[in-house]
Enzyme design. Structure first.
Site, PDB file in Angstrom:
ATOM      1  N   HIS A   1      26.682 -43.155  31.275  1.00 11.82           N
ATOM      2  CA  HIS A   1      27.971 -43.498  30.548  1.00 11.82           C
ATOM      3  C   HIS A   1      29.047 -42.893  30.815  1.00 11.82           C
ATOM      4  O   HIS A   1      30.536 -43.777  30.792  1.00 11.82           O
ATOM      5  CB  HIS A   1      27.477 -43.701  29.637  1.00 11.82           C
ATOM      6  CG  HIS A   1      28.581 -43.061  28.544  1.00 11.82           C
ATOM      7  ND1 HIS A   1      27.580 -41.930  28.131  1.00 11.82           N
ATOM      8  CD2 HIS A   1      29.427 -42.363  27.671  1.00 11.82           C
ATOM      9  CE1 HIS A   1      27.635 -41.164  27.770  1.00 11.82           C
ATOM     10  NE2 HIS A   1      29.291 -41.305  27.386  1.00 11.82           N
TER      11      HIS A   1
HETATM   12  C1  UD1 Z   1      33.476 -42.203  24.011  1.00  7.74           C
HETATM   13  C2  UD1 Z   1      33.534 -41.425  24.126  1.00  7.74           C
HETATM   14  C3  UD1 Z   1      32.457 -40.029  24.647  1.00  7.74           C
HETATM   15  C4  UD1 Z   1      31.215 -40.620  24.036  1.00  7.74           C
HETATM   16  C5  UD1 Z   1      30.899 -41.996  24.247  1.00  7.74           C
HETATM   17  C6  UD1 Z   1      29.593 -42.513  23.212  1.00  7.74           C
HETATM   18  C7  UD1 Z   1      36.323 -41.339  24.242  1.00  7.74           C
HETATM   19  C8  UD1 Z   1      36.953 -40.366  24.871  1.00  7.74           C
HETATM   20  N1  UD1 Z   1      34.616 -40.951  24.855  1.00  7.74           N
HETATM   21  O1  UD1 Z   1      33.161 -43.235  25.188  1.00  7.74           O
HETATM   22  O2  UD1 Z   1      32.741 -39.205  24.161  1.00  7.74           O
HETATM   23  O3  UD1 Z   1      29.866 -39.728  24.454  1.00  7.74           O
HETATM   24  O4  UD1 Z   1      31.864 -43.030  23.431  1.00  7.74           O
HETATM   25  O5  UD1 Z   1      28.611 -43.941  23.890  1.00  7.74           O
HETATM   26  O6  UD1 Z   1      36.290 -41.032  22.637  1.00  7.74           O
HETATM   27  N2  UD1 Z   1      32.973 -50.834  24.829  1.00  7.74           N
HETATM   28  C9  UD1 Z   1      32.017 -51.478  23.907  1.00  7.74           C
HETATM   29  N3  UD1 Z   1      32.183 -52.074  22.402  1.00  7.74           N
HETATM   30  C10 UD1 Z   1      32.101 -50.863  21.883  1.00  7.74           C
HETATM   31  C11 UD1 Z   1      32.784 -49.673  23.114  1.00  7.74           C
HETATM   32  C12 UD1 Z   1      32.978 -50.381  23.945  1.00  7.74           C
HETATM   33  O7  UD1 Z   1      31.220 -52.601  24.771  1.00  7.74           O
HETATM   34  O8  UD1 Z   1      31.546 -50.664  20.721  1.00  7.74           O
HETATM   35  C13 UD1 Z   1      32.696 -51.161  25.999  1.00  7.74           C
HETATM   36  C14 UD1 Z   1      33.715 -51.304  26.241  1.00  7.74           C
HETATM   37  O9  UD1 Z   1      34.327 -52.386  27.363  1.00  7.74           O
HETATM   38  C15 UD1 Z   1      35.297 -50.409  26.060  1.00  7.74           C
HETATM   39  C16 UD1 Z   1      34.036 -49.322  27.171  1.00  7.74           C
HETATM   40  O10 UD1 Z   1      32.485 -49.685  26.647  1.00  7.74           O
HETATM   41  O11 UD1 Z   1      36.004 -50.531  27.555  1.00  7.74           O
HETATM   42  C17 UD1 Z   1      34.338 -47.225  26.704  1.00  7.74           C
HETATM   43  O12 UD1 Z   1      34.711 -47.079  25.609  1.00  7.74           O
HETATM   44  P1  UD1 Z   1      34.998 -45.973  24.739  1.00  7.74           P
HETATM   45  O13 UD1 Z   1      35.367 -46.251  23.113  1.00  7.74           O
HETATM   46  O14 UD1 Z   1      36.774 -46.156  25.258  1.00  7.74           O
HETATM   47  O15 UD1 Z   1      34.894 -45.195  25.781  1.00  7.74           O
HETATM   48  P2  UD1 Z   1      33.232 -44.714  25.757  1.00  7.74           P
HETATM   49  O16 UD1 Z   1      32.952 -44.722  27.299  1.00  7.74           O
HETATM   50  O17 UD1 Z   1      32.116 -45.712  24.855  1.00  7.74           O
END
Ligand code: UD1
Length: 361
Positions: free
Chosen positions: A210
C-alpha cells in the site's frame, strides 16, 4: 495520573489495545489510579480499517472521535490539530501518549507540546532515513519534541541519543504490537478465503502492498504484480488490499494466482501470517509480526526502520529491482531462508512495563 491516548489509523490499534489492557490490569491490582481518555482522530474510518480492529482487540469505544477522515497530508494534519487542540483544552491531562508514526501521531504531539502537556512516544527511535516516506517525517518530528521515549530495541535508543534525546528519558521496554500478537494467538480466526480457495498450511503466500511509492504509479504496480504472480506460481498469493491499492488495481488486471480480498480483520490476518509459506510486504509492522512468528518476510522496500527484523528475525530487504526479486524467490523456494529468532523483550509484557515506568516517574 491522567493520560490521553491517541489512535488514528489501523497500525495504531494493535499498539494502543495492550496499553489500555495494562492500565486496566494495573488499576485492578490496586496500584495508583491511572485514568485514561481514548481519542480516535478518525484518520481511518472504514469499518474494515477501524471498527473491526476495535472489536477484535477489545478496545473500548473512544471517549472522542475527531472524525477527520481522508485528505492531503497537510489538510489531514491540520484538521487533526485543530480538533485535537479543542479536545485537549476541554480535557486536560498529565500525559499524551502516542504510538507509531502515522499522521495522527505527529499532529497530536505538536498540539500537546504547544499546550504544555508532556508527550510519551511508544515505538520511538525507529529510522529508515528515507524522507520520501511520510512516516519517517512523522517519526522525526514526534521524537524531536516528545518527553518520554519507549523503544522496541536498544538500537532505537541509540538513534534517539544520537539525535540529542536525554538518555534518562529513554526506556527500552520491547514491542507493544507483539503484546497484541501474543495475547491473541489463541483467538485467531480462519478467514473465509481459506475455504473458498482451499488453502493449505504453508502452501500460499500472503501479500500486502500500500505504500504510495509502490502503488501510486500504475505501470510500476503492474510490472511488480505480474513478476510476483509469475514467481509465486503455482502457489497462490492471497492479497488483502488497502483501499488505496484497490483503487489502483481496478485499472490493472491481476494474474490468476493473485487473489485480491478486502482488508482482513486482525484475528484473521494474523492467522494468515502464521500459516503462510512467506509474506510479501511493503508494510513496517508486518516485518515484526513475521519475525515473531518465524515466517519468512520478503520486504518490497529499499530500506527499513526495523533493522532487528533483519539482523535477528526472518526479514530480508528485497527491494523492487526485478533481479533481486528473482534471487529472493530462488532463496525462498530452495528452503534456504534464514530461521531467525525473537528480539529481546518481545515477550508480551511491554505494555505492563510502560505503565509501571510511567507510575514510577
Ligand atoms: C496510513 C499511514 C501508514 C500506514 C497505513 C496502514 C500515514 C502517513 N500513513 O496510510 O503509515 O501504514 O495507514 O493502513 O499516516 N482510505 C479509505 N478508508 C479509510 C482510510 C483511508 O478508503 O478508512 C483511503 C482514502 O482514499 C485515503 C487513502 O486511503 O485517501 C489513504 O489514507 P491515509 O489515512 O491518508 O493513509 P494510508 O495510506 O492509509
Amino acid at each position: 495520573m491522567n493520560i490521553t491516548l491517541v489512535a488514528g489509523a489501523r497500525p495504531n490499534f494493535m499498539k494502543i489495545a495492550p496499553i489500555i489492557h495494562a492500565i486496566n490490569d494495573s488499576n485492578k491490582a490496586g496500584n495508583s489510579l491511572v485514568k485514561f481518555r481514548l481519542v480516535h482522530t478518525g484518520q481511518h474510518y472504514d469499518k474494515k480499517l477501524s471498527q473491526n480492529f476495535f472489536d477484535d482487540l477489545k478496545i473500548p469505544t473512544p471517549h472522542a472521535n475527531l472524525e477527520v477522515g481522508s485528505a492531503s497530508h497537510a489538510v489531514q494534519t491540520a484538521k487533526i490539530m485543530i480538533a485535537f487542540e479543542q479536545e485537549l483544552l476541554a480535557n486536560p491531562c498529565d500525559y499524551l501518549l502516542v504510538v507509531g508514526d502515522v499522521n495522527s501521531t505527529m499532529a497530536c504531539t505538536l498540539v500537546a507540546k504547544k499546550i504544555g502537556i508532556k508527550v510519551v512516544h511508544v515505538e520511538a527511535g525507529l529510522r529508515s532515513y528515507d524522507l520520501n516516506m511520510p512516516e519517517e517525517i512523522n517519526r522525526m518530528v514526534t521524537d524531536s519534541i516528545a518527553d518520554i521515549f519507549f523503544t522496541t530495541t536498544p538500537d532505537a535508543g541509540y538513534k534517539l541519543v544520537q539525535m540529542g534525546c536525554n538518555p534518562d528519558h529513554i526506556y527500552f521496554v520491547g514491542n507493544v504490537m507483539i503484546d497484541s500478537l501474543i495475547g491473541n494467538l489463541e483467538r485467531l480466526q480462519k478467514p473465509a478465503v481459506w475455504d473458498q480457495q482451499q488453502l493449505i498450511d504453508k502452501e500460499y503466500y500472503l501479500m500486502t502492498l500500500h505504500r504510495p511509492s509502490n502503488v501510486d504509479e500504475e505501470k510500476n504496480l503492474q510490472e511488480l504484480i505480474s513478476l510476483l504472480g509469475q514467481q509465486a506460481a503455482p502457489k497462490p498469493i492471497i492479497f488483502p488490499a488497502h483501499p488505496r491499492t484497490q483503487k489502483q488495481l481496478k485499472a490493472i488486471g491481476l494474474p490468476d494466482n493473485i487473489i485480491m480480498v478486502e482488508p482482513m480483520r486482525y484475528l484473521e490476518f494474523i492467522y494468515m501470517v502464521k500459516h503462510a509459506f512467506a509474506v510479501l510486504t511493503d508494510s513496517g509492522g508486518i516485518q515484526e509480526e513475521t519475525t515473531y512468528l518465524s515466517v519468512p518476510c520478503f520486504t518490497l522496500r529499499e530500506n527499513t526502520e526495523r533493522p532487528e527484523t533483519i539482523s535477528v528475525g526472518t526479514n530480508e530487504l528485497i527491494g523492487l529491482n526485478p533481479n533481486n526479486i528473482l534471487e529472493g524467490f530462488k532463496k525462498l523456494k530452495s528452503g534456504n531462508w534464514k530461521e531467525g529468532s525473537i528480539p529481546l523483550l518481545w515477550d508480551g509484557n511491554t505494555s505492563k512495563r510502560i505503565i509501571e515506568t510511567l507510575l514510577s516517574l
